[in-house]
Write an enzyme that holds these catalytic residues in place. Structure first.
Site, PDB file in Angstrom:
ATOM      1  N   SER A 293     -13.020   1.574   2.435  1.00 54.33           N
ATOM      2  CA  SER A 293     -12.661   0.452   1.576  1.00 54.33           C
ATOM      3  C   SER A 293     -12.086   0.960   0.266  1.00 54.33           C
ATOM      4  O   SER A 293     -11.667   2.121   0.186  1.00 54.33           O
ATOM      5  CB  SER A 293     -13.898  -0.426   1.346  1.00 54.33           C
ATOM      6  N   ASN A 294     -12.026   0.126  -0.745  1.00 54.04           N
ATOM      7  CA  ASN A 294     -11.450   0.518  -2.041  1.00 54.04           C
ATOM      8  C   ASN A 294     -12.172  -0.194  -3.167  1.00 54.04           C
ATOM      9  O   ASN A 294     -13.087  -0.977  -2.942  1.00 54.04           O
ATOM     10  CB  ASN A 294      -9.940   0.232  -2.043  1.00 54.04           C
ATOM     11  N   ARG A 295     -11.740   0.064  -4.403  1.00 54.51           N
ATOM     12  CA  ARG A 295     -12.468  -0.400  -5.581  1.00 54.51           C
ATOM     13  C   ARG A 295     -12.131  -1.823  -6.019  1.00 54.51           C
ATOM     14  O   ARG A 295     -12.568  -2.252  -7.085  1.00 54.51           O
ATOM     15  CB  ARG A 295     -12.189   0.544  -6.769  1.00 54.51           C
TER      16      ARG A 295
END
Ligand code: CTP
Ligand code: CA
Length: 221
Positions: free
Chosen positions: A33-35
């Site tokens: 995933s990502n921030r």
């Protein structure tokens, strides 16, 4: 700003907003995933509803509570988001993609938990569908976001053109992701970039929604 509702600049307009990160599963326990926090997308949902729009929010997992008047569709992976967007835009006037969609997903998802063994583990990743680029419903106003860490305006302009967008909001991913601060450039085809901020994401959202309203108006005339 006051809730303008049926007197607002987006009264009767149907808007689809995507927000948050996607999660690309590796095995039953794990994902890539990502921030992305979803804050920009949720602020846009609120601003669009305040301007009188009916809004569908398609959201990856976030810690936020959406505006109570939004129709909310929760998704996890890029593929799920792509399906939800394809369906939702069938009867929409505007698509605003703030979601940080994964560009790659694990090429295969393990049925069981991946056990540790050797010192190195190589993951095979494969490209996801570019949702915004793949949607080409005639008459749909398309707004994209560009998150960059270098050559912001050049990359944003490339995306504006390549994905046939009406507007792109370009920001520095290093300061914008997860923060409450809104600071961006608005780019339209054939126009100079316009800087907005530094301000709050709530105010940046209002500026973007006002711009969407004026783009819709200029289409009608
Ligand atoms: N986007 C999308 N589907 C993807 C990837 C991105 O719809 N699979 C959308 C994003 O929601 C955003 C815009 O495309 O509105 C630009 O996303 P960004 O990640 O900045 O650009 P990419 O085209 O993915 O290029 P890169 O990540 O290589 O800079
Ligand atoms: Ca990307």
């Amino acid at each position: 700003r006051a809730t303008l509702g049926s007197n607002g600049p987006l009264a009767g307009v149907r808007v689809v907003v995507t927000a948050g990160p996607t999660r690309e599963p590796l095995d039953p326990l794990r994902f890539l995933s990502n921030r992305s926090s979803g804050k920009m997308g949720y602020a846009l949902v609120a601003a669009a509803i305040d301007a009188g729009a009916s809004v569908t929010l398609i959201t990856g997992p976030t810690a936020l509570t959406p505006h109570s008047e939004a129709s909310v569709i929760g998704v996890e992976s890029a593929a799920e988001m792509a399906d939800a967007v394809q369906t939702a835009v069938q009867d929409a006037d505007v698509l605003i993609m703030t979601a940080a969609v994964a560009d790659y997903r694990p090429a295969s998802v393990a049925e069981h938990k991946i056990k540790k063994s050797s010192d190195d583990l190589t993951l095979n990743l494969t490209r996801t569908t570019d949702i915004l680029a793949s949607i080409d419903r005639p008459g749909l106003l398309k707004v994209g976001f560009a998150a960059e860490t270098t050559s912001l305006l050049d990359y944003a302009r490339d995306k504006l053109r390549a994905k046939h967008l009406d507007l792109i909001v370009a920001n520095d991913a290093r300061t914008s992701m997860g923060s409450d601060e809104g600071w961006a450039y608005l780019l339209e085809p054939g126009k100079e970039a316009e800087e907005v901020g530094p301000t709050s994401k709530a105010e940046l959202a209002e500026v973007i929604i006002d711009r969407v309203a004026s783009l819709l108006r200029s289409r009608r005339t």
